[in-house]
Design a protein around this motif. Sequence first.
Motif, short mmCIF file in Angstrom:
data_model
loop_
_atom_site.label_atom_id
_atom_site.label_comp_id
_atom_site.label_asym_id
_atom_site.label_seq_id
_atom_site.Cartn_x
_atom_site.Cartn_y
_atom_site.Cartn_z
N UNK A 1 -33.90 -35.53 -38.59
CA UNK A 1 -35.22 -35.74 -39.18
C UNK A 1 -35.20 -35.14 -40.58
N UNK A 2 -35.53 -35.94 -41.60
CA UNK A 2 -35.45 -35.48 -42.98
C UNK A 2 -36.71 -35.87 -43.74
N UNK A 3 -37.18 -34.94 -44.54
CA UNK A 3 -38.23 -35.22 -45.51
C UNK A 3 -37.68 -34.86 -46.88
N UNK A 4 -37.81 -35.77 -47.84
CA UNK A 4 -37.26 -35.48 -49.16
C UNK A 4 -37.92 -36.33 -50.22
N UNK A 5 -37.97 -35.76 -51.40
CA UNK A 5 -38.54 -36.46 -52.55
C UNK A 5 -37.67 -37.63 -52.98
N UNK A 6 -36.35 -37.47 -52.86
CA UNK A 6 -35.42 -38.48 -53.34
C UNK A 6 -34.36 -38.78 -52.29
N UNK A 7 -33.69 -39.92 -52.46
CA UNK A 7 -32.44 -40.23 -51.75
C UNK A 7 -31.59 -41.04 -52.71
N UNK A 8 -30.82 -40.32 -53.54
CA UNK A 8 -30.00 -41.01 -54.54
C UNK A 8 -28.56 -40.52 -54.54
N UNK A 9 -28.20 -39.70 -53.59
CA UNK A 9 -26.83 -39.20 -53.52
C UNK A 9 -25.97 -40.15 -52.69
N UNK A 10 -24.96 -40.79 -53.29
CA UNK A 10 -24.07 -41.64 -52.51
C UNK A 10 -23.33 -40.87 -51.42
N UNK A 11 -23.08 -39.59 -51.67
CA UNK A 11 -22.40 -38.78 -50.67
C UNK A 11 -23.26 -38.64 -49.42
N UNK B 1 -59.08 -36.44 -58.89
CA UNK B 1 -58.41 -35.47 -58.03
C UNK B 1 -56.91 -35.53 -58.24
N UNK B 2 -56.26 -34.40 -58.02
CA UNK B 2 -54.82 -34.45 -57.90
C UNK B 2 -54.47 -35.28 -56.67
N UNK B 3 -53.33 -35.93 -56.71
CA UNK B 3 -52.90 -36.70 -55.55
C UNK B 3 -52.64 -35.79 -54.37
N UNK B 4 -52.82 -36.33 -53.15
CA UNK B 4 -52.43 -35.60 -51.95
C UNK B 4 -50.94 -35.30 -52.03
N UNK B 5 -50.58 -34.11 -51.58
CA UNK B 5 -49.19 -33.66 -51.78
C UNK B 5 -48.72 -32.89 -50.55
N UNK B 6 -47.50 -33.18 -50.14
CA UNK B 6 -46.92 -32.53 -48.97
C UNK B 6 -45.78 -31.62 -49.39
N UNK B 7 -45.88 -30.35 -49.01
CA UNK B 7 -44.87 -29.34 -49.28
C UNK B 7 -44.62 -28.54 -48.00
N UNK B 8 -43.47 -27.91 -47.91
CA UNK B 8 -43.21 -26.97 -46.82
C UNK B 8 -42.52 -25.73 -47.38
N UNK B 9 -42.78 -24.59 -46.75
CA UNK B 9 -42.19 -23.31 -47.15
C UNK B 9 -41.80 -22.54 -45.89
N UNK B 10 -41.05 -21.47 -46.09
CA UNK B 10 -40.73 -20.54 -45.02
C UNK B 10 -41.02 -19.13 -45.49
N UNK B 11 -41.22 -18.22 -44.54
CA UNK B 11 -41.34 -16.80 -44.84
C UNK B 11 -40.49 -16.05 -43.82
N UNK B 12 -39.72 -15.08 -44.31
CA UNK B 12 -38.83 -14.29 -43.46
C UNK B 12 -38.90 -12.83 -43.89
N UNK C 1 -49.37 -40.33 -50.39
CA UNK C 1 -49.16 -38.89 -50.30
C UNK C 1 -47.81 -38.59 -50.93
N UNK C 2 -47.79 -37.73 -51.93
CA UNK C 2 -46.53 -37.35 -52.58
C UNK C 2 -45.75 -36.45 -51.63
N UNK C 3 -44.56 -36.87 -51.27
CA UNK C 3 -43.69 -36.04 -50.44
C UNK C 3 -42.78 -35.26 -51.37
N UNK C 4 -43.11 -34.00 -51.57
CA UNK C 4 -42.28 -33.14 -52.41
C UNK C 4 -41.44 -32.18 -51.56
N UNK C 5 -41.65 -32.20 -50.25
CA UNK C 5 -40.91 -31.33 -49.34
C UNK C 5 -39.43 -31.68 -49.37
N UNK C 6 -38.60 -30.67 -49.11
CA UNK C 6 -37.16 -30.86 -48.99
C UNK C 6 -36.76 -30.14 -47.71
#
Length: 507
Positions: A268-278, A175-186, A345-350
Amino acid sequence: MLLYEGTTCWRVGVAPRAAFLLDMADYFLAARDAMSKARRSIHLLNWAFDPDTLFDPEPGCTGPDADRFGAFLKELAGSRPELDVRVLCWKSPMPIAATQDFFPLKARKCFAGTPVKFVLDGALPLGASHHQKVIVIDDAVAFCGGGDIGPDRWDTPDHLDNNPRREKTSHDNKCFDSRHEVMTVVDGAPARALGQLFRDRWLRATNETLPEPDVLPPSAWPASVKPDFRQVSVGLSRSVAAWRQVKQVRESEALYLTSIAAAKRCIYMENQYLTSPIMAEALAARLAEPKGPEIILISTQHSPSYFDQMTMDRTRSVFLKRLQDADKYGRFHAYSPITALGHTIIVHAKMAIIDDVLLRVGSSNLNNRSFGFDTECDLSIETPRGARGAAQRSRILDIRTRIIAHWFGCDDRVVQAALHKAGRVGSAIESLRLAGYCRLRPLAPTPIGPMATFIATFHIGDPITPHDSWRPWTRRARLKAALAAAARKVQRAGLPTPPRRLSKKSI
């Protein structure tokens, strides 16, 4: 006000309707519904686009060809000559394309000789990527977020183990790994602005100017989606690298810095990475305040690819340590989610939720390249303070509750009760973990060796701008300059100001 045109965002407009989509099963179906109602145009921007992606996979990952993105778009374009169907996808290097089942080649072959206009976009600095994820229908309704079009993206909020609908093929048990994404519609003005974003990118990639529609048809709003917001303020924030005649844009970074500085209760933050020193410095500064906000970070235990594990994961460990050291008052909580059987669970959401006033969803990671090297687009919903915005602010908190509940696999009311009793989000999450809801586990820094320290120090694989993309020894100076410039820009706009300098612990 956090959405300020020219500083923290490109465009601000009122959306008659806006909705938050949790994970890709609902997004794929909503996108199919909206595209099927198109009258004039369907325009897609993607980092990856695999035409074999099923809208709604059946058990065994099977389905009719007509239920695949590529075949669906070809049928629409072929049966409706008046419909302008275009797909603009990043022209990825072959090693990256290989990790995504060679989607550029598959898509080019799929659409060759058809009315669908498919273009691979390589108009950007060497080593950068076009990372936006957008679908625009008739300039009247649009989707924006962090999810690409690929078979491995599909999942439900249940994140079930061994889900046969996530099988890679119909003849094996993988199976593909479980994966978390979020989207919006406007719809409304923000959708029209996203249509202009597509036209700008198309012009840059092809030198072809697409006409802006004079009169828009009725919104092709997907029937399955109930709006979370009505008549709400929506801003679009971009990242664009300086390249040839294209000017640098760092709106995405500015909005993060401003909203972090403005937070009063909870980030509250969900993100794939945290590598920005800023970003690490901005968050650490808030944790050092006696009465600053609590910070909740949800990220993947480890990246799927070996390259990201060597680069992004190692640097993230350094910044987790930085935030833990800054957390003198016990307000920082970092977690990685797992399935019921303990699989990652892969967190790909930003995404980010700032107090109850800002809901942000997009393509920007919390890394250097997302703020000044890659092409990004984030959509943010901002609610008014005071009585006028009470209902919208309540809805943002409902969405945050829904997200946390989905992580624990429990009813929203369980999370609401824990929040009411604990008074703080981090304390509520910990109380639920102690009560046996164990699908969020603490994400802690890990010791790193000399090679990983070198990678983290010079941010290998994570450029700031095109100027340092092949000169990593200049990145620390670039980071200092970028933070100082961002601080000056938001201060001139009268917005909450982030730290002006990076401490030695963040670089």
